[in-house]
Design a protein around this motif. Structure first.
Motif, PDB file in Angstrom:
ATOM      1  N   GLU A 148       0.847  -1.191   0.000  1.00 23.80           N
ATOM      2  CA  GLU A 148       0.000   0.000   0.000  1.00 23.80           C
ATOM      3  C   GLU A 148       0.884   1.244   0.000  1.00 23.80           C
ATOM      4  OE1 GLU A 148      -3.850   1.690   2.600  1.00 23.80           O
ATOM      5  OE2 GLU A 148      -2.834  -0.176   3.141  1.00 23.80           O
ATOM      6  N   ILE A 149       0.464   2.254  -0.751  1.00 29.22           N
ATOM      7  CA  ILE A 149       1.220   3.509  -0.815  1.00 29.22           C
ATOM      8  C   ILE A 149       0.258   4.686  -0.719  1.00 29.22           C
ATOM      9  CG2 ILE A 149       2.747   4.988  -2.182  1.00 29.22           C
ATOM     10  CD1 ILE A 149       3.738   2.505  -3.632  1.00 29.22           C
ATOM     11  N   GLU A 150       0.602   5.628   0.141  1.00 24.45           N
ATOM     12  CA  GLU A 150      -0.067   6.925   0.145  1.00 24.45           C
ATOM     13  C   GLU A 150       1.002   7.973  -0.094  1.00 24.45           C
ATOM     14  OE1 GLU A 150      -2.565   9.863   3.114  1.00 24.45           O
ATOM     15  OE2 GLU A 150      -3.001   7.720   3.142  1.00 24.45           O
ATOM     16  N   LEU A 151       0.902   8.686  -1.200  1.00 27.95           N
ATOM     17  CA  LEU A 151       1.951   9.630  -1.596  1.00 27.95           C
ATOM     18  C   LEU A 151       1.351  11.013  -1.793  1.00 27.95           C
ATOM     19  CD1 LEU A 151       4.892   9.081  -3.986  1.00 27.95           C
ATOM     20  CD2 LEU A 151       3.358  11.002  -4.449  1.00 27.95           C
ATOM     21  N   GLU A 152       1.994  11.998  -1.162  1.00 33.21           N
ATOM     22  CA  GLU A 152       1.588  13.392  -1.322  1.00 33.21           C
ATOM     23  C   GLU A 152       2.676  14.145  -2.069  1.00 33.21           C
ATOM     24  OE1 GLU A 152       0.036  17.258   1.286  1.00 33.21           O
ATOM     25  OE2 GLU A 152       1.352  15.765   2.227  1.00 33.21           O
ATOM     26  N   LEU A 153       2.255  14.884  -3.098  1.00 27.81           N
ATOM     27  CA  LEU A 153       3.181  15.706  -3.868  1.00 27.81           C
ATOM     28  C   LEU A 153       2.776  17.168  -3.719  1.00 27.81           C
ATOM     29  CD1 LEU A 153       5.452  16.192  -5.873  1.00 27.81           C
ATOM     30  CD2 LEU A 153       3.868  15.614  -7.730  1.00 27.81           C
ATOM     31  N   LYS A 154       3.684  17.962  -3.118  1.00 28.96           N
ATOM     32  CA  LYS A 154       3.419  19.379  -2.886  1.00 28.96           C
ATOM     33  C   LYS A 154       4.116  20.234  -3.951  1.00 28.96           C
ATOM     34  CE  LYS A 154       3.351  18.762   2.149  1.00 28.96           C
ATOM     35  NZ  LYS A 154       4.028  19.152   3.429  1.00 28.96           N
ATOM     36  N   LYS A 155       3.453  21.356  -4.256  1.00 25.28           N
ATOM     37  CA  LYS A 155       3.986  22.306  -5.222  1.00 25.28           C
ATOM     38  C   LYS A 155       3.988  23.683  -4.547  1.00 25.28           C
ATOM     39  CE  LYS A 155       3.295  23.644 -10.071  1.00 25.28           C
ATOM     40  NZ  LYS A 155       2.399  23.483 -11.253  1.00 25.28           N
ATOM     41  N   PRO A 156       5.020  23.967  -3.743  1.00 30.15           N
ATOM     42  CA  PRO A 156       5.006  25.196  -2.931  1.00 30.15           C
ATOM     43  C   PRO A 156       5.173  26.486  -3.741  1.00 30.15           C
ATOM     44  CG  PRO A 156       7.062  24.001  -2.656  1.00 30.15           C
ATOM     45  CD  PRO A 156       6.164  23.112  -3.445  1.00 30.15           C
ATOM     46  N   TRP A 157       5.706  26.390  -4.964  1.00 25.36           N
ATOM     47  CA  TRP A 157       5.904  27.596  -5.762  1.00 25.36           C
ATOM     48  C   TRP A 157       4.859  27.689  -6.885  1.00 25.36           C
ATOM     49  CZ3 TRP A 157      11.942  27.149  -6.589  1.00 25.36           C
ATOM     50  CH2 TRP A 157      12.573  27.286  -5.348  1.00 25.36           C
ATOM     51  N   ALA A 158       3.674  27.202  -6.644  1.00 24.21           N
ATOM     52  CA  ALA A 158       2.623  27.231  -7.663  1.00 24.21           C
ATOM     53  C   ALA A 158       2.372  28.670  -8.125  1.00 24.21           C
ATOM     54  CB  ALA A 158       1.342  26.627  -7.112  1.00 24.21           C
ATOM     55  N   PRO A 159       2.392  28.919  -9.432  1.00 22.01           N
ATOM     56  CA  PRO A 159       2.301  30.303  -9.953  1.00 22.01           C
ATOM     57  C   PRO A 159       0.860  30.800 -10.040  1.00 22.01           C
ATOM     58  CG  PRO A 159       2.581  28.779 -11.768  1.00 22.01           C
ATOM     59  CD  PRO A 159       2.620  27.936 -10.509  1.00 22.01           C
ATOM     60  N   ILE A 160       0.256  31.112  -8.883  1.00 20.33           N
ATOM     61  CA  ILE A 160      -1.126  31.597  -8.918  1.00 20.33           C
ATOM     62  C   ILE A 160      -1.238  33.064  -8.491  1.00 20.33           C
ATOM     63  CG2 ILE A 160      -1.995  29.285  -8.444  1.00 20.33           C
ATOM     64  CD1 ILE A 160      -2.699  30.320  -5.630  1.00 20.33           C
ATOM     65  N   HIS A 161      -0.113  33.675  -8.032  1.00 20.79           N
ATOM     66  CA  HIS A 161      -0.063  35.103  -7.693  1.00 20.79           C
ATOM     67  C   HIS A 161      -1.084  35.487  -6.619  1.00 20.79           C
ATOM     68  CE1 HIS A 161       2.551  35.272 -11.127  1.00 20.79           C
ATOM     69  NE2 HIS A 161       1.579  34.865 -11.931  1.00 20.79           N
ATOM     70  N   LEU A 162      -1.242  34.607  -5.646  1.00 14.75           N
ATOM     71  CA  LEU A 162      -2.083  34.847  -4.476  1.00 14.75           C
ATOM     72  C   LEU A 162      -1.349  34.307  -3.258  1.00 14.75           C
ATOM     73  CD1 LEU A 162      -5.575  33.757  -5.898  1.00 14.75           C
ATOM     74  CD2 LEU A 162      -4.912  36.089  -5.263  1.00 14.75           C
ATOM     75  N   PRO A 163      -1.730  34.772  -2.053  1.00 18.46           N
ATOM     76  CA  PRO A 163      -1.088  34.241  -0.847  1.00 18.46           C
ATOM     77  C   PRO A 163      -1.360  32.747  -0.723  1.00 18.46           C
ATOM     78  CG  PRO A 163      -2.299  36.252  -0.356  1.00 18.46           C
ATOM     79  CD  PRO A 163      -2.699  35.838  -1.738  1.00 18.46           C
TER      80      PRO A 163
END
Length: 270
Positions: free
Chosen positions: A92-107
């Motif tokens: 079993e695998i639970e994997l989280e992938l974060k994108k901290p620099w997502a270019p949405i120009h909001l806080p």
């Protein structure tokens, strides 16, 4: 189930929809929980019964940087897929992938996707009454294996009369037990793709077919949708299916009828 957790592995790569993301790149962060039995590794110092987390992190980094994908869902899915392929002991695998620099120009601190998959056992019925029937069954099995579906057991190949009232040649039939991390609807789609690749044309209901792949059970799941019914609704009516099932899984209990396969087989055989 024992678990290995890896938290916040940072990888610089070139994934994203926007040209700037593919050209300049950005940081991604991977966390995952892998479930598998650690008993042999812990007691016997058996490294083959363990996951080397240092090597795994390096593999993730390499896989992550090999290609450029538009969606982080695709990247996360491929990481899960390749981890299952590389480490068969992982259940079993639970994997989280974060994108901290997502270019949405909001806080925004970060955005992320999480994919959770567990290996399951399933039973699939195979049938063919055109061409080299036995070769057709084997080709279908080979195509399943090529897609990462692990074959656990195979019943004998039976020669059976057509079912459904359409006059046609006899069938070669068998049932296999498989292990797969694909969810039931995706597993069904995969089987239909294999049928199509092999040249099946659906012209006559219950008519002649080069290959027929029916999803019978996925563990004890009960599903009723327009596209998928589990367990397969005709199992208890088809003696040839029950005969093959009882050969490889006589004690498996039908999740709707509440009876073991051997009992259903004996009752229909009378």
């Amino acid at each position: 189930m024992d678990q290995l957790r890896i938290k916040d592995l940072e990888i610089f790569a070139f994934h994203g929809l926007f040209p700037s993301e593919k050209e300049l790149g950005q940081k991604f962060v991977v966390s995952a929980t892998l479930s598998y039995d650690m008993t042999k590794a812990a007691i016997n110092l058996d490294l083959t019964a363990s996951v080397h987390y240092g090597e795994l992190c390096q593999q993730w980094t390499t896989w992550f940087q090999e290609e450029s994908e538009d969606l982080i869902e695709t990247v996360a899915y491929k990481l899960v897929e390749r981890t299952f392929e590389t480490y068969p002991l992982v259940q079993e695998i639970e994997l989280e992938l974060k994108k901290p620099w997502a270019p949405i120009h909001l806080p925004l601190d970060t955005c992320s996707v999480t994919i959770h998959r567990r290996k399951q056992r399933a039973f699939i019925a195979l049938g063919s009454n055109m061409g080299d029937k036995a070769a057709n069954l084997q080709q279908a099995i080979d195509k399943m294996q090529a897609r990462g579906i692990h074959i656990l057991k195979e019943s004998s190949v039976l020669t059976t009369e057509p079912w459904g009232g359409v006059e046609q040649d006899s069938f070669a039939n068998q049932v296999i037990e498989v292990e797969t991390w694909l969810p039931a609807p995706i597993l069904l789609e995969t089987l239909l793709e294999i049928e199509s690749e092999m040249g099946r044309v659906r012209e006559v209901h219950w008519g002649p077919r080069l290959i027929d792949l029916d999803l019978l059970f996925v563990e004890d799941q009960i599903i009723y949708t327009d596209d998928l019914i589990l367990p397969h609704p005709y199992i208890a009516e088809r003696l040839f299916v029950l005969e093959s099932l009882q050969e490889i899984a006589p004690h498996f209990i039908h999740p709707v009828l509440g009876q073991p396969i051997r009992y259903l087989y004996q009752r229909l055989k009378k």
